[in-house]
Design a protein around this motif. Structure first.
Motif, short mmCIF file in Angstrom:
data_model
loop_
_atom_site.label_atom_id
_atom_site.label_comp_id
_atom_site.label_asym_id
_atom_site.label_seq_id
_atom_site.Cartn_x
_atom_site.Cartn_y
_atom_site.Cartn_z
N VAL A 326 0.67 -1.20 -0.22
CA VAL A 326 0.20 -0.01 0.51
C VAL A 326 0.77 1.34 -0.12
N LEU A 327 1.52 1.72 0.26
CA LEU A 327 2.83 2.50 0.97
C LEU A 327 3.93 2.67 -0.65
N GLN A 331 5.92 2.14 -6.31
CA GLN A 331 7.34 2.54 -6.83
C GLN A 331 7.86 1.00 -7.38
N ILE A 332 7.08 -0.02 -6.70
CA ILE A 332 7.48 -1.24 -6.64
C ILE A 332 7.20 -1.82 -8.40
N LEU A 350 -5.05 -7.58 -5.63
CA LEU A 350 -4.45 -8.68 -5.52
C LEU A 350 -4.36 -9.46 -4.49
N LEU A 351 -2.76 -8.83 -3.26
CA LEU A 351 -2.52 -8.71 -2.70
C LEU A 351 -3.44 -8.89 -1.32
N THR A 445 1.32 1.59 8.97
CA THR A 445 1.22 1.79 8.03
C THR A 445 1.10 3.62 7.99
N ILE A 446 -0.07 3.85 8.44
CA ILE A 446 0.31 5.23 9.01
C ILE A 446 0.76 5.89 9.29
N LEU A 447 1.62 5.62 9.81
CA LEU A 447 3.05 5.98 10.36
C LEU A 447 3.90 6.04 8.92
#
Length: 490
Positions: A326-327, A331-332, A350-351, A445-447
């Motif tokens: 999600v982050l 880029q990936i 998909l993940l 994730t928020i961090l």
């Protein structure tokens, strides 16, 4: 728990850990080869060729899954039910191989002569049909090696020989197709070189599988009896339908998307599928070793204890990978080429689908061994739902629509599996630990997102955010994870 059951549990846990370490080490090697292969093929062969490869592999692996005829699951039970002598074990293995050989070669012949109908433009060579018997027979041979509670050879064949062989042959094929070394008459196209490399890698893996199987069981002392093979096939038929359906869940969406939209969209989707496969394989760290343990288990309590602990562990690992994507999903995907950047959202969906499926997938193993008629019904129903949803959503939303259809299908299958394991065995897999892990993932994730926004998404801040996310998630998750006993349903 009696002393002998405690000893068996300790032995089972030791075997599970050993098998997981073997597969984990192999998965790391396989993941490197897979990433290198994806980068090379996507950049050098192009998005369309990558999509055509995905469609071809989906068809071959789906046919091979049926040709295996469920023996990758039921053969372990067949071997466990023998008298344990070398002769009976060897006879059972070669009868299973005979069954897979007959079915796979028959399907390969049908594919060979109907290849022009499947790909009327001649986009891919019919040589790909040879992959069906190579995959099916090697899978049965490798399954036989796991009877002795070792997954080392299975890991070597599938995590080293096959992916690295494919990478080497793809590199060689690209060089031969783009140079004049073969001359104009022998020159091969890019797609022919790519499919040829795929088939050669399967051939190398099959050679290793047959060599190891003959070393463990010896050469057959007499010709396998066709009537025994047919009886084995009759017993494993429900699981054959189930295993084919499981493969169809992750193959039919690529095929439908290619038919509805075209190879460019299927190329983006296939890349997301390949990356999601890395997460999907988390449960396969334990399934090859868990299968013989459940097949040999004497009590439901042991089964429930193993499942409860492993399902929570798989949920934790896959949720961490989902949160990380999600982050950094954009880029990936961009790393594999500019044409794939649009697939970041597809990868996240998909993940999420793999998280839902992977968390409860292992609960199907005891149902397969104890109530084999149920899994095929649930899988076939799910495949039917998936075909309708993927076809509908892909028509309007392309690759994103296919991912949404797959997500809804996984939700359907997970719900059916949870209902079955509760009714048939009385286990409830979920507990409060799942909510704790979910809360941890949301907070970290928020961090990480906050750090990225503060640093304007520059590379140093991306590295810092990723490091902080992984460190916090792993450190706290280790404290939250505890072996959980199954809760008895009312």
């Amino acid at each position: 728990m009696p002393h002998h059951e405690q000893s068996e549990m300790i032995r089972d846990q030791r075997d599970l850990s050993r098998g997981a370490r073997q597969i984990l080490s192999g998965s790391g090697v396989r993941m490197i080869a897979r990433i290198l292969l994806i980068v090379f093929v996507a950049k050098m062969y192009g998005v369309a060729a990558f999509g055509r490869l995905g469609e071809t592999v989906a068809i071959i692996e789906l046919c091979a899954a049926f040709s295996t005829f469920g023996l990758n699951k039921t053969l372990l039970g067949e071997l466990a039910n023998t008298d344990g002598t070398a002769h009976s074990l060897s006879s059972t293995v070669y009868e299973g191989l005979l069954l897979a050989t007959i079915i796979s070669i028959t399907i390969a012949i049908v594919l060979w002569f109907s290849w022009g109908v499947i790909f009327p433009t001649g986009a891919t060579p019919r040589l790909a049909a040879l992959g069906v018997p190579l995959i099916a027979m090697s899978d049965v041979a490798l399954t036989a090696t796991r009877h002795f509670r070792t997954v080392a050879w299975d890991t070597i064949a599938k995590a080293i020989v096959k992916p690295w062989g494919f990478l080497i042959f793809a590199l060689l094929g690209y060089f031969l197709s783009s140079s004049q070394i073969l001359g104009d008459q022998l020159k091969v196209s890019l797609i022919e070189a790519l499919i040829g490399g795929y088939i050669l890698s399967l051939f190398c893996a099959a050679l290793l599988a047959f060599f190891v199987a003959t070393k463990m069981y010896g050469l057959p002392q007499q010709s396998p009896l066709i009537k025994n093979s047919l009886r084995m096939g009759q017993r494993s038929f429900p699981i054959a339908i189930n295993e084919t359906g499981i493969f169809a869940l992750r193959r039919i969406d690529i095929i439908i998307l290619g038919l509805v939209v075209g190879p460019s969209a299927s190329g983006v989707y296939y890349l997301g599928r390949q990356l999601a496969t890395v997460v999907e394989k988390i449960r396969y760290m334990y399934e090859p070793m868990l299968a013989p343990i459940i097949a040999q288990a004497q009590t439901d309590g042991k089964i429930g204890e193993h499942l409860s602990r492993l399902c929570l562990f798989i949920f934790t690992v896959q949720l961490g990978m989902l949160s990380f994507t999600v982050l950094f999903g954009e880029q990936i995907m961009t790393w594999f080429g500019g044409g794939f950047a649009v697939g970041a959202s597809v990868l996240v969906i998909l993940l999420l689908s793999e998280l839902i499926d992977g968390t409860v997938a292992l609960t199907e193993l005891p149902v397969v061994f104890r109530h084999p008629r149920w899994p095929p019904r649930s899988i076939l129903f799910t495949v039917f739902i998936e075909c309708m949803l993927v076809g509908l959503f892909a028509h309007y939303f392309g690759a994103m629509g296919a991912a949404i259809g797959f997500l809804l299908a996984m939700l359907t299958l997970a719900s059916i599996r949870l209902i079955l394991v509760k009714r048939l065995f009385g286990f409830m897999i979920f507990n409060w630990s799942y909510l704790h892990i979910l809360t941890l993932a949301i907070i970290t994730t928020i961090l990480g997102y906050g750090i990225l926004e503060f640093g304007d998404n520059k590379l140093p801040m991306q590295f810092i955010a990723g490091s902080i996310f992984l460190s916090c998630y792993i450190m706290i998750a280790r404290k939250l994870l505890r072996p959980q006993k199954p809760v008895k349903a009312n």
